[in-house]
Design a protein around this motif. Sequence first.
Motif, mmCIF file in Angstrom:
data_model
loop_
_atom_site.group_PDB
_atom_site.id
_atom_site.type_symbol
_atom_site.label_atom_id
_atom_site.label_comp_id
_atom_site.label_asym_id
_atom_site.label_seq_id
_atom_site.Cartn_x
_atom_site.Cartn_y
_atom_site.Cartn_z
ATOM 1 N N GLU A 510 17.579 -8.124 25.134
ATOM 2 C CA GLU A 510 16.959 -7.590 23.723
ATOM 3 C C GLU A 510 16.300 -6.298 24.131
ATOM 4 O O GLU A 510 16.352 -5.150 23.524
ATOM 5 C CB GLU A 510 16.178 -8.607 23.221
ATOM 6 C CG GLU A 510 15.623 -8.179 21.702
ATOM 7 C CD GLU A 510 14.434 -7.235 21.686
ATOM 8 O OE1 GLU A 510 13.945 -6.532 20.917
ATOM 9 O OE2 GLU A 510 13.568 -7.307 22.906
ATOM 10 N N TYR A 511 15.566 -6.153 25.239
ATOM 11 C CA TYR A 511 14.639 -5.131 25.632
ATOM 12 C C TYR A 511 15.550 -3.864 25.857
ATOM 13 O O TYR A 511 15.247 -2.617 25.354
ATOM 14 C CB TYR A 511 13.751 -5.373 26.517
ATOM 15 C CG TYR A 511 13.016 -4.024 27.180
ATOM 16 C CD1 TYR A 511 11.979 -3.528 26.390
ATOM 17 C CD2 TYR A 511 13.279 -3.680 28.354
ATOM 18 C CE1 TYR A 511 11.272 -2.436 27.180
ATOM 19 C CE2 TYR A 511 12.800 -2.460 29.082
ATOM 20 C CZ TYR A 511 11.728 -2.027 28.304
ATOM 21 O OH TYR A 511 11.050 -0.961 28.738
ATOM 22 N N ARG A 512 16.619 -4.221 26.494
ATOM 23 C CA ARG A 512 17.548 -2.887 26.884
ATOM 24 C C ARG A 512 18.151 -2.124 25.710
ATOM 25 O O ARG A 512 18.475 -0.909 25.845
ATOM 26 C CB ARG A 512 18.501 -3.364 28.043
ATOM 27 C CG ARG A 512 19.579 -4.168 27.562
ATOM 28 C CD ARG A 512 20.549 -4.943 28.490
ATOM 29 N NE ARG A 512 21.288 -3.804 29.273
ATOM 30 C CZ ARG A 512 22.683 -3.738 28.791
ATOM 31 N NH1 ARG A 512 23.028 -4.592 27.678
ATOM 32 N NH2 ARG A 512 23.275 -2.922 29.307
ATOM 33 N N GLU A 513 18.492 -2.901 24.530
ATOM 34 C CA GLU A 513 18.903 -2.552 23.661
ATOM 35 C C GLU A 513 17.758 -1.499 22.852
ATOM 36 O O GLU A 513 18.215 -0.447 22.378
ATOM 37 C CB GLU A 513 19.384 -3.550 22.654
ATOM 38 C CG GLU A 513 20.509 -4.390 23.231
ATOM 39 C CD GLU A 513 21.799 -3.694 23.401
ATOM 40 O OE1 GLU A 513 21.968 -2.435 22.502
ATOM 41 O OE2 GLU A 513 22.363 -3.829 24.400
ATOM 42 N N ARG A 514 16.766 -2.011 22.880
ATOM 43 C CA ARG A 514 15.542 -1.079 22.306
ATOM 44 C C ARG A 514 15.328 -0.068 23.244
ATOM 45 O O ARG A 514 15.181 1.346 22.734
ATOM 46 C CB ARG A 514 14.240 -1.753 21.953
ATOM 47 C CG ARG A 514 13.945 -2.639 20.775
ATOM 48 C CD ARG A 514 12.757 -3.428 20.771
ATOM 49 N NE ARG A 514 12.563 -4.305 21.610
ATOM 50 C CZ ARG A 514 11.583 -4.461 22.704
ATOM 51 N NH1 ARG A 514 10.709 -3.452 22.587
ATOM 52 N NH2 ARG A 514 11.449 -5.544 23.393
#
Length: 539
Positions: A510-514
């Motif tokens: 999820e973080y890498r998408e942000r």
Amino acid sequence: MNAVIPHASAAPAPGAGDGTLHATGPWRVAAADPALEEVADTVRALLAPHLPGRLLPAGSTGPATHALVLALDDEPPAAPRTTVGVAPDGGAHPADEAYRLRVTADGIECLARTAEGVFRAATSAVQLIATAGARGELPCQDVTDAPRYAWRGLMVDPARSFLTPDELRRIIDLAALYKLNVLHLHLTDNEGWRIELPGFPRLTEPVAGGRARAFYTAAAFRSLQEYAARRFVTVVPEIDLPGHCGTLREAVPGLAEAPAPAGLRERFPFIPPLDLTDGATRAAVSGLLAEVCELTAGPFVHIGADEAFGATAENFAASVHELRTIVRESGKSPVAWQESSRAGVEPRDIVQHWVDVPMMDLPDTEEELAARPELVTAGHTLSFIKALKGFFAPTDHDVARVVDGGGRVLLSPQSHLYLDRPYEAGFAPPEQTDAAGSLGFGNYRPRSIEHAASWDPGVYAIPDECVAGVEAIVFAEQFKGFDDVIFLLLPRLASVAEAAWCGRAPEWTEYRERLARHGQVWNQRGLTHFATTEVPWAE
């Protein structure tokens, strides 16, 4: 999904349905309360790089498509976290930074009980606008947020690689954008002394041949602190003693040498640490630290106390005691690296944890050493590594000493929060392969961005009352200049900021998408980042 870093919980805006804010067109920043006018000016400056030609000036009466409104609100936000740690502004309790942010079809409203909370909300709003993409679409939403740790810092090293005041201002803006609230300046070391002290002019006089030294004048240092304070960032200067004192020794001859452990001089070269049990040496150090304290607007002065190689344990402890006493007598609170715990710890002490032997990730056999090309290239032998482990062996018990003494631990573990680590070259785009492997401290094993983002401050068995906060570190032994600093910071600083604010490691997928949306943010600010192939960077 919003792309805010640190992560901020969002819910659909009541009554907005599937509404959307179209963030294209002109914007204005407005303070709904006169007490927030200065905050509005600061937010306007922070937002300007992301709205070229579209941000209306203060006091403009022209039409604006959207408004970013700052308002004080006595209704407490539904804060999802309890803040722990030391207030970097010196308050008895952590500042109230909880906020609510509302995105509607007309704009964004930032609400909090305090000006500091309103500013934190505004940095989320800046990120939302900056990451909206070419279509500029943001879903209507309500965000409520609050920090886990009160001290959320970044240390940079102008002692070894000078950063101009304007470059430090850009770093302060970057830190504030990600809700960091401490800038720790490593101002002195063997390689340089970077702050003007009127009582000690030789520290900043031109070197042999007339070449000028780079340093911060007293006026420039005060101005820098004022700039930081308007962004709710506290500046903590570090004068690193009793070791790391080569420049001080050159400028102030005759300072007493600490007694060295038997046989050390014959085995290893070193610059002798200071002996603060010597009256004349203590008087000189007391004078210079008093001037540093007088120049410092915030409540903290960092005394260093790390790697005093060449001092006996007894003398080191006595010198640390004197350094703490001098700073307290000058009206400030001392912060020190973890080695200072061996001089004893009191409940008011803040001790910065940076290393233990397992964290150093050093080989035990010739075969393991051969598999570490970065160590072989640096000329390390197994005997040298064994000696290094012996020198750092006491670090394995430093955190326990702090906790047992009732002090506060500032978490800066070398394994993840030392951002002067080379990147793993296998994830570098072709144009950045050389820089990925060459920048950073050569003794550290190169690591991926996912590894940096995996750090979880909650894994330490430290009671909340014994945690000061979290701080990222960038020492400058093996690089030069602002661009190198930024390349090493980005994108890793974002995950440190998330862990410090949220109190946990982000979930990587999820973080890498942000994170992918933040390349745009840095490009808009003229900051070059490591474009790791681990992240699907947005165009």
